[in-house]
Design an enzyme around this catalytic site. Structure first.
Site, PDB file in Angstrom:
ATOM      1  N   SER A 226      55.950  18.788  16.691  1.00 21.70           N
ATOM      2  CA  SER A 226      54.763  18.824  15.844  1.00 21.70           C
ATOM      3  C   SER A 226      54.992  19.652  14.580  1.00 21.70           C
ATOM      4  O   SER A 226      54.676  19.216  13.469  1.00 21.70           O
ATOM      5  CB  SER A 226      53.588  19.395  16.650  1.00 21.70           C
TER       6      SER A 226
ATOM      7  N   GLY B 136      61.366  19.943  21.965  1.00 19.05           N
ATOM      8  CA  GLY B 136      60.158  20.491  22.560  1.00 19.05           C
ATOM      9  C   GLY B 136      58.921  19.907  21.896  1.00 19.05           C
ATOM     10  O   GLY B 136      58.963  19.438  20.756  1.00 19.05           O
ATOM     11  N   CYS B 137      57.804  19.941  22.608  1.00 20.22           N
ATOM     12  CA  CYS B 137      56.567  19.322  22.103  1.00 20.22           C
ATOM     13  C   CYS B 137      56.030  20.059  20.874  1.00 20.22           C
ATOM     14  O   CYS B 137      55.725  19.445  19.849  1.00 20.22           O
ATOM     15  CB  CYS B 137      55.518  19.257  23.206  1.00 20.22           C
ATOM     16  N   TYR B 138      55.916  21.383  20.965  1.00 17.82           N
ATOM     17  CA  TYR B 138      55.461  22.148  19.811  1.00 17.82           C
ATOM     18  C   TYR B 138      56.440  21.985  18.644  1.00 17.82           C
ATOM     19  O   TYR B 138      56.034  21.847  17.485  1.00 17.82           O
ATOM     20  CB  TYR B 138      55.355  23.628  20.156  1.00 17.82           C
ATOM     21  N   ALA B 139      57.738  22.042  18.960  1.00 20.32           N
ATOM     22  CA  ALA B 139      58.747  21.936  17.912  1.00 20.32           C
ATOM     23  C   ALA B 139      58.627  20.616  17.163  1.00 20.32           C
ATOM     24  O   ALA B 139      58.731  20.570  15.925  1.00 20.32           O
ATOM     25  CB  ALA B 139      60.140  22.082  18.530  1.00 20.32           C
TER      26      ALA B 139
END
Length: 344
Positions: free
Chosen positions: A152, A147-150
């Site tokens: 980061s 995932g994108c947040y993950a």
């Protein structure tokens, strides 16, 4: 030329994959599927492809048949049966959704309300964060793109977690994302009048990337890592900024910590640790596969703070998928991803 296909090619992730793959010298886009736009050309949905890529959207069976490697840009819960068909035909699959991000069926069921229906697929799958699992990605047939947040948050914390420098509990990840993070389908919160000139939190302490982050950091720490994750929507098209607050176990020497971060990521082509005193910013990674990390210390409150920035559509999604593709196919990891971040 390796033949690459995309199942679910009309969402933002599919379109970004098409854009980036168009600049890749070692692959050819063989077929793209869409349930809603079958029979239409890509350029009729995304006019930026006009005269560049006029491939016609087909069906998933056509993609499987024509491709050596397949990206699945589908909503979570729809990939398992398709991956099963593809793997039986000896195809490599990179799932851009959440179906293959978890090893724990319990966590997946709790957060996604769905069981692992084909267990052996999950046993064979690899979590596709190159900076964590590169050696396993090289041999994988099924890759769950993070995932994108993950991405980061995990990149911000990996050096600290692996070194045991911080308390594993009480971590706070305060994250902001552009509106493309919510996908192409229109939602109330992504209406222009609701997100322009506004700034709002959503899914507070209840976002599906929380267990993904905790599972992967716990696997590195060998201890139970827990964090509070609060995502926010900001009125920009793309980009993620994560401010991660942690408590160090011992006294912090920032010069030494910065050296440790630089050493940890020295062989990583897309992670850049900024000099002390600088602050990571979204506009410095926009339209690129880079992640910038800056380190900060609140001595009075004994809080170590990491700021991590990436483009949610590139390193947070399609770019990382292509990075995984390059690894599993034995290409230069930077192939097709060499673009310098946009200046403005």
């Amino acid at each position: 030329m390796i033949q690459v296909g995309i199942i679910g090619g009309t969402g933002y992730v599919g379109a970004e994959l098409l854009r980036l793959l168009s600049n890749h010298n070692k692959v050819k886009i063989s077929a793209v599927s869409s349930t809603s736009y079958s029979g239409k050309t890509i350029s009729s949905i995304y006019p930026n492809f006009y005269g560049i890529n006029e491939i016609v959207y087909g069906n998933e069976d056509e993609v499987i048949e024509k491709s050596d490697l397949i990206f699945l840009g589908l909503p979570s819960g729809l990939s398992e049966s398709i991956v099963e068909k593809a793997v039986k035909k000896n195809k490599i699959c990179i799932d851009m959704g959440a179906d293959f991000r978890f090893k724990s069926e319990t966590a997946y069921k709790k957060w996604y309300k769905k069981d692992f229906e084909i267990m052996d697929l999950h046993e064979k799958s690899v979590y596709g964060l190159p900076e964590l699992n590169r050696k396993y990605i090289k041999e994988a047939k099924i890759i769950g793109n993070p995932g994108c947040y993950a991405t980061s948050v995990e990149l911000a914390l990996l050096p600290l977690i692996s070194g045991g420098f911080i308390e594993e509990k009480g971590i706070i990840a305060d994250c902001k994302s552009g509106v493309t993070g919510s996908g192409r389908s229109l939602k109330e919160g992504s209406h222009f009048v609701n997100c322009n000139e506004s700034f709002s939190a959503y899914k507070v302490a209840n976002h599906r990337h929380t267990p993904e982050i905790e599972e992967n950091l716990s696997s590195v720490s060998k201890k139970d890592v827990k964090l509070t994750f609060i995502p926010h929507l900001i009125p920009i098209n793309r980009g993620i900024l994560s401010t991660v607050y942690t408590t160090p176990k011992d006294k912090i020497d920032m010069e030494k910590l910065h050296e440790d971060y630089c050493e940890f990521y020295k062989a990583e082509p897309f992670v850049k640790v900024l000099p002390l005193g600088e602050v990571a910013k979204i506009n410095n990674v926009r339209l690129s596969n880079y992640c910038h990390i800056s380190l900060h210390y609140d001595e009075e409150n004994n809080k170590l703070i990491m700021i991590s920035c990436l483009d949610n559509m590139v390193k947070g999604s399609a770019g990382q998928g292509i990075q995984n593709m390059n690894i599993v196919l034995g290409f230069d990891e930077k192939e097709g991803l060499n673009a310098v971040p946009a200046i403005f």
